[in-house]
Structure formats: C-alpha cells, structure tokens
Design a protein around this motif. Structure first.
Motif, short mmCIF file in Angstrom:
data_model
loop_
_atom_site.label_atom_id
_atom_site.label_comp_id
_atom_site.label_asym_id
_atom_site.label_seq_id
_atom_site.Cartn_x
_atom_site.Cartn_y
_atom_site.Cartn_z
N VAL A 1 0.84 -1.20 0.00
CA VAL A 1 0.00 0.00 0.00
C VAL A 1 0.87 1.25 0.00
N ARG A 2 1.91 1.25 0.81
CA ARG A 2 2.80 2.42 0.87
C ARG A 2 3.57 2.59 -0.44
N ILE A 3 3.96 1.50 -1.06
CA ILE A 3 4.61 1.61 -2.38
C ILE A 3 3.65 2.25 -3.38
N THR A 4 2.38 1.85 -3.35
CA THR A 4 1.39 2.45 -4.23
C THR A 4 1.26 3.95 -3.98
N LEU A 5 1.21 4.34 -2.72
CA LEU A 5 1.11 5.76 -2.39
C LEU A 5 2.32 6.53 -2.92
N VAL A 6 3.51 5.99 -2.70
CA VAL A 6 4.74 6.66 -3.15
C VAL A 6 4.77 6.73 -4.67
N ARG A 7 4.41 5.66 -5.34
CA ARG A 7 4.40 5.66 -6.81
C ARG A 7 3.43 6.69 -7.36
N GLU A 8 2.23 6.75 -6.79
CA GLU A 8 1.25 7.72 -7.27
C GLU A 8 1.70 9.15 -7.00
N LEU A 9 2.29 9.38 -5.83
CA LEU A 9 2.78 10.73 -5.53
C LEU A 9 3.94 11.13 -6.45
N SER A 10 4.73 10.15 -6.87
CA SER A 10 5.88 10.47 -7.73
C SER A 10 5.44 10.99 -9.09
N GLY A 11 4.23 10.66 -9.50
CA GLY A 11 3.74 11.10 -10.80
C GLY A 11 2.88 12.34 -10.75
N CYS A 12 2.83 13.01 -9.61
CA CYS A 12 1.96 14.18 -9.44
C CYS A 12 2.77 15.38 -8.98
N PRO A 13 2.33 16.58 -9.36
CA PRO A 13 2.97 17.76 -8.80
C PRO A 13 2.74 17.81 -7.28
N ALA A 14 3.67 18.44 -6.58
CA ALA A 14 3.56 18.55 -5.12
C ALA A 14 2.27 19.25 -4.72
N TRP A 15 1.70 18.78 -3.63
CA TRP A 15 0.54 19.38 -2.99
C TRP A 15 -0.74 19.28 -3.82
N THR A 16 -0.82 18.36 -4.77
CA THR A 16 -2.04 18.23 -5.57
C THR A 16 -2.89 17.02 -5.19
N ARG A 17 -2.37 16.12 -4.37
CA ARG A 17 -3.11 14.91 -4.01
C ARG A 17 -3.49 14.94 -2.54
N SER A 18 -4.79 14.86 -2.29
CA SER A 18 -5.26 14.74 -0.91
C SER A 18 -5.23 13.27 -0.52
N CYS A 19 -5.24 13.03 0.76
CA CYS A 19 -5.17 11.66 1.26
C CYS A 19 -6.31 10.80 0.73
N GLY A 20 -7.48 11.37 0.62
CA GLY A 20 -8.64 10.61 0.16
C GLY A 20 -8.68 10.35 -1.32
N SER A 21 -7.72 10.86 -2.08
CA SER A 21 -7.75 10.71 -3.53
C SER A 21 -7.05 9.45 -4.04
N PHE A 22 -6.50 8.67 -3.12
CA PHE A 22 -5.77 7.46 -3.52
C PHE A 22 -6.70 6.26 -3.53
N ASP A 23 -6.58 5.46 -4.56
CA ASP A 23 -7.40 4.25 -4.68
C ASP A 23 -6.60 3.06 -4.15
N VAL A 24 -6.69 2.87 -2.84
CA VAL A 24 -5.98 1.76 -2.19
C VAL A 24 -6.99 0.95 -1.39
N PRO A 25 -6.72 -0.34 -1.21
CA PRO A 25 -7.71 -1.24 -0.60
C PRO A 25 -7.68 -1.25 0.93
#
Length: 108
Positions: free
Chosen positions: A32-56
């Motif tokens: 799950v943490r790898i997924t979060l890090v990977r998704e954040l790596s593809g986004c500009p800083a400060w554009t993803r809120s915690c609730g915007s991640f599709d994790v199980p």
C-alpha cells in the motif's frame, strides 16, 4: 490564543537525514505504501489529498500508512481547508538514500 484552521493537529515530519536505513526500507516494504509513493511520484507537489488514492484500505489504515511514510522522511503533508495534501520528498530522500526511490519506483 492560537487560531487553528483545522480541527486536527498539524502532522509531524521527520527529515530524511534523521532516518535510519532500516526505517526507510520498512516503510517501503508495504504494498500500500509503495502504491502511495508511486502515485505521488507522478503528481505535482501538494495536488493529491489523502482521500484521492485508490488503495484497498480504510481511512484509519490509510492514515497509519501516511504516518509511517512521514516518519521515514518520504512524505510531507499539510492541511488545506478540510483536506490534507501531500508531496513526495524525492529530492531530500534521494540525497539521504541515493537510488533507493528509483529502485522502488521502477516498474518491472
């Protein structure tokens, strides 16, 4: 009197320079943490809120995962209104652990 813009305390952050390699590796060992890090790596800083991640995982578990990532110096968070937004601390983490994120982010 201290004025607060949110009902919750600001998150505490650990600088990557203060992180032992075992802590960094443990933080990156969870899918799950790898997924979060990977998704954040593809986004500009400060554009993803915690609730915007599709994790199980549920909200409490997601909060825990972000706490682990902050403690490992991988993620920085700040509150913007009702949302908590994130940035991957890529530059700082790469300075502390050169090449580690590149290996984790590589798609096999």
């Amino acid at each position: 009197m201290v004025e607060r813009t949110s009902h919750r305390a600001a998150p505490e952050h650990t600088h990557p320079d203060d992180v032992p390699v075992q802590t960094a590796l443990a933080a990156l060992a969870d899918p799950v943490r790898i997924t979060l890090v990977r998704e954040l790596s593809g986004c500009p800083a400060w554009t993803r809120s915690c609730g915007s991640f599709d994790v199980p995982v549920g909200k409490a578990a997601l909060s825990h995962h972000f706490t682990v990532l902050r403690g490992a110096g991988l993620v920085e968070q700040r509150d913007e209104g009702p949302k908590r937004v994130n940035r991957l601390r890529r530059e700082e983490f790469d300075a502390r652990f050169p090449g580690l994120l590149a290996l984790v982010l590589r798609e096999d």
